[in-house]
Design an enzyme around this catalytic site. Sequence first.
Site, short mmCIF file in Angstrom:
data_model
loop_
_atom_site.label_atom_id
_atom_site.label_comp_id
_atom_site.label_asym_id
_atom_site.label_seq_id
_atom_site.Cartn_x
_atom_site.Cartn_y
_atom_site.Cartn_z
N SER A 26 111.14 -6.35 19.37
CA SER A 26 110.41 -7.63 19.33
C SER A 26 109.77 -7.96 20.69
CB SER A 26 111.35 -8.76 18.92
OG SER A 26 112.32 -8.96 19.93
N ASN A 27 110.09 -7.20 21.73
CA ASN A 27 109.50 -7.44 23.06
C ASN A 27 108.09 -6.86 23.16
OD1 ASN A 27 112.63 -6.46 24.65
ND2 ASN A 27 112.03 -8.46 23.87
N ARG A 37 104.22 -8.14 23.58
CA ARG A 37 103.66 -8.72 24.80
C ARG A 37 104.18 -8.12 26.10
NH1 ARG A 37 107.54 -10.81 22.48
NH2 ARG A 37 109.35 -11.66 23.54
N ASP A 40 113.09 -17.15 31.34
CA ASP A 40 112.82 -17.72 30.02
C ASP A 40 113.82 -18.80 29.67
OD1 ASP A 40 115.08 -16.28 29.82
OD2 ASP A 40 114.33 -14.83 28.36
N ASN A 41 114.64 -19.23 30.63
CA ASN A 41 115.67 -20.21 30.29
C ASN A 41 115.92 -21.16 31.45
OD1 ASN A 41 118.14 -19.16 31.95
ND2 ASN A 41 117.18 -17.35 31.03
N CYS A 73 109.33 -28.95 44.68
CA CYS A 73 110.11 -27.88 44.06
C CYS A 73 110.23 -28.21 42.57
CB CYS A 73 111.47 -27.71 44.74
SG CYS A 73 112.73 -28.91 44.27
N CYS A 98 111.76 -31.49 41.90
CA CYS A 98 110.93 -32.67 42.19
C CYS A 98 110.27 -33.12 40.89
CB CYS A 98 109.86 -32.34 43.20
SG CYS A 98 110.44 -32.07 44.88
N CYS A 107 115.53 -23.66 19.70
CA CYS A 107 115.20 -22.27 19.96
C CYS A 107 114.42 -21.65 18.81
CB CYS A 107 116.48 -21.49 20.21
SG CYS A 107 117.34 -22.09 21.68
N CYS A 120 114.20 -36.11 45.60
CA CYS A 120 114.59 -34.87 44.90
C CYS A 120 116.03 -34.52 45.25
CB CYS A 120 113.66 -33.74 45.31
SG CYS A 120 114.21 -32.12 44.72
#
Length: 409
Positions: free
Chosen positions: A207-208, A211, A269-270, A310, A313, A327, A384
């Site tokens: 499934s990777n 892309r 991705d997380n 950052c 912030c 998800c 921050c």
Amino acid sequence: MGLTSRASNLAAKAIVPKVMATYRELLAQTRREIDEISTLEAHERLEAPDGTVFVDVREPDEWEEGHIPGAIYTGRGRLEQRIEGLVPDKSRPLVVYCSAGNRSVFASKTLEELGYLNVVSLAGGFSDWKRNGYEITIPRALSPDQRARYSRHLLIPEVGEEGQQRLLDARVLLVGAGGLGSPASLYLAAAGVGTLGIVDADVVDESNLQRQIVHSTERLGEPKVASAKRTLEALNPDVNVVPFEERLTSENVDRILGEGWDVIVDGADNFPTRYLVNDASVWSGIPVVHGSIFRFEGQVTVFKPHQGPCYRCLFPQPPPPELAPSCAEGGVLGVLPGIVGSLQANEALKLILDRGDSLAGRLLLFDALGTTLDEVSVRRNPDCPVCGDNPTITEYIDYIEFCSTPVEL
Ligand code: ZN
């Protein structure tokens, strides 16, 4: 006109022996008109810096074989053209040198005629300097293969040979060898970024491949870092890929970042990883090129510790799990990470080369469906929790993963 110039050419040829004979006279006469210093005196001036500029007037190949440390290169041929740009202050002391101390005599005379007030020629030249065992600098030069490979960079003044050397010396850490890490790492490797660290604990899954173009069908089941290393080193043998086959955690983040990186390209991705990368980069002062993608939308920005905002912030804390996007709603158009990851590579190259305007303080929003690119300015937040004036977060936090099986972008 033609006849006259031919006649004068003939006349010039006829007196060649006489010109050769007067070279010594001219040299001797010019030498009397200028000042010379010995290599010993010149060395003392180099040791105790007094603003003296050493000017090398030899040929480029002589310069490349070694020169006096800190010297500027003009070459004799372009001396008049270049010197005012290189040394605008005409009262600055100049020590002019060539290989034996003859060409520098004429160059010194020229410099005086241009208005330089404090010019001396190095008697005995670079040969004498070397004979005395004084220190020399040998400039690094690109190999013929590298000249060919990076010729399109060498043609751009903003990169050039010096910039290419910077790229070859640069170290970029990529967090994730997925959708964003694929195009970013491919372009950084192609550009000749000498060291690419890649952090990723996953293996290549079917499934990777829609892309993640750094991997391929034959690599299914292989660790992503190993697969990426093979692709990138095959693309460019100048590149050394340092694989970290592990998930970034509070336990290993200091060890991995401690290996010394100029730029971090965040393709995480997380949320847990994104916050870890942010806090670690602020504390270690490494700029982060941030990218994120969702369906048809992408975002890119640069977080420069203490110079711009950052990640915290903008988003001081991760959203509570119940408010985080489900998800199951994930998914992404295959080309989108290609666009966003390429923009990240562009920012990384600019940071290394110190050219152009970085995306620090600007968040770029790309919409693939409408094909629009918008920009919002983002500011440092004095409150921050990490980079603010009174930080409340001073240790790494391992946030809980929101999805048991995260949908990887
Ligand atoms: Zn901040």
